[in-house]
Design an enzyme around this catalytic site. Structure first.
Site, PDB file in Angstrom:
ATOM      1  N   GLN A 232     -75.163   7.637 -54.793  1.00 35.28           N
ATOM      2  CA  GLN A 232     -75.117   8.126 -53.310  1.00 35.28           C
ATOM      3  C   GLN A 232     -76.439   7.570 -52.658  1.00 35.28           C
ATOM      4  O   GLN A 232     -77.603   7.373 -53.125  1.00 35.28           O
ATOM      5  CB  GLN A 232     -75.435   9.831 -53.477  1.00 35.28           C
ATOM      6  CG  GLN A 232     -75.282  10.667 -52.293  1.00 35.28           C
ATOM      7  CD  GLN A 232     -73.904  10.480 -51.626  1.00 35.28           C
ATOM      8  OE1 GLN A 232     -72.925  10.258 -52.168  1.00 35.28           O
ATOM      9  NE2 GLN A 232     -74.059  10.524 -49.972  1.00 35.28           N
TER      10      GLN A 232
ATOM     11  N   ASP B  90     -66.883   3.004 -54.462  1.00 35.01           N
ATOM     12  CA  ASP B  90     -67.359   2.810 -53.050  1.00 35.01           C
ATOM     13  C   ASP B  90     -67.017   1.397 -52.399  1.00 35.01           C
ATOM     14  O   ASP B  90     -67.070   1.643 -51.244  1.00 35.01           O
ATOM     15  CB  ASP B  90     -69.052   2.975 -52.977  1.00 35.01           C
ATOM     16  CG  ASP B  90     -69.541   4.375 -52.523  1.00 35.01           C
ATOM     17  OD1 ASP B  90     -68.756   5.145 -51.972  1.00 35.01           O
ATOM     18  OD2 ASP B  90     -70.475   4.897 -53.270  1.00 35.01           O
TER      19      ASP B  90
ATOM     20  N   LYS C 191     -67.884  15.918 -53.145  1.00 34.64           N
ATOM     21  CA  LYS C 191     -67.246  15.005 -53.925  1.00 34.64           C
ATOM     22  C   LYS C 191     -66.794  15.466 -55.411  1.00 34.64           C
ATOM     23  O   LYS C 191     -65.576  15.187 -55.599  1.00 34.64           O
ATOM     24  CB  LYS C 191     -68.093  13.565 -54.054  1.00 34.64           C
ATOM     25  CG  LYS C 191     -67.906  12.849 -52.641  1.00 34.64           C
ATOM     26  CD  LYS C 191     -69.091  11.686 -52.936  1.00 34.64           C
ATOM     27  CE  LYS C 191     -69.321  10.866 -51.480  1.00 34.64           C
ATOM     28  NZ  LYS C 191     -70.310   9.698 -51.488  1.00 34.64           N
TER      29      LYS C 191
END
Ligand code: GUN
Length: 291
Positions: free
Chosen positions: A96, A119, A52
């Protein structure tokens, strides 16, 4: 049969984002800035987050990786979240998953400012998505919608069977595909582990989205001739013959199902690569919406 090539499509999307960022820079505008919080040293998570951050650099975003000790308390992590929420230099950030067991994941996700939740995991974003308002759409369903749209896979009026009801994939893709608009207007059935006669349903489907996490579950006898197949599965299956000691398997028995399919995503190289591209897209949207 047409291969829905996520590797090429995600690269195209990254090029489009890179071009937009380059224009922003030339106009003297601030470029998007994404932060990623990684707690602990899980191997797969390190790989994902590294990828990422590298992708941010590729498209010209600013990025920050925040690594925290495995044993950090929930309270200290919440303080970190509060700092990120207040940091005006940041457009978006992700925490994460999975988090260590002593931390309540739901509590952490609820603490993220929905305006920075690239997200799309916060209930405010899920609700906005369901109501067709501007929202951050979770990267995996967003990536699937992009593949369907960019390959002009017919969805309007078609029967789509989604297998899996997770909050991150099955449930949101079922909502998105039933909505009006590109890759939408489908008639959607959500099937799951308690569904009876699953094969009877999948055999009626024009489109099947497999998001179950069981390798090679969908076999050719469960599929109608000419169906479009989206495989979200990515399970590591032990394989001594492979240098890594494992191979990645999807939820679809690819070789046999591909013979009957009109469109199909490979694993790897299908839905997987799209997710990072869509996280970047959400970060760009965050910059544009927060301006
Ligand atoms: N772990 C696996 N996939 C994801 C994702 O899309 N976002 C976050 N934050 N964690 C993940």
């Amino acid at each position: 049969m047409i291969l829905l090539d996520g590797k090429t499509t995600s690269q195209q999307i990254k090029e489009e984002i890179k071009e937009t960022v380059s224009k922003m820079k030339s106009h003297g505008e601030k470029v998007p800035h994404l932060a990623a919080v990684l707690v602990g040293n899980d191997g797969a998570s390190l790989t994902y987050v590294g990828s990422k951050v590298r992708s941010c650099e590729y498209v010209g975003f600013d990025s920050t990786l925040i690594r925290l000790d495995e044993n950090i308390s929930e309270e200290a992590l919440l303080e970190q979240i509060d700092t990120l929420n207040k940091d005006n230099a940041l457009d978006g950030y992700i925490v994460q998953l999975p988090l260590p067991k002593h931390i309540n994941e739901e509590k952490i996700l609820l603490a993220i400012d929905p305006k920075k939740d690239v997200d799309g995991f916060h209930p405010a974003n899920f609700g906005r998505m369901a109501l067709e308002l501007d929202a951050f759409i979770p990267a995996t369903p967003y990536g699937i919608m992009q593949l369907l749209e960019r390959y002009n896979v017919p969805t309007s009026g078609k029967h789509c069977v989604v297998v899996g009801r997770s909050h991150i994939v099955g449930r949101p893709i079922s909502i998105l595909m039933s909505q009006k608009g590109a890759a939408g207007n489908a008639t959607v059935t959500v099937a799951h582990s308690r569904t009876e006669n699953l094969a009877d349903l999948t055999r009626q489907a024009d489109i099947i989205v497999m998001a179950l996490g069981i390798p090679e579950y969908l076999t050719a006898d469960m599929v109608k001739e000419g169906a479009a197949i989206i495989d979200v599965g990515i399970t590591r299956v032990e394989d001594d013959k492979h240098p890594k000691g494992y191979v990645i398997k999807g939820d679809v028995a690819y070789d046999e199902v591909a013979q009957k399919a009109s469109y199909i995503t490979p694993v790897p190289g299908g839905v997987g690569p799209m997710t990072i591209a869509m996280l970047l897209k959400n970060t760009l949207l965050a910059r544009q919406w927060n301006k």
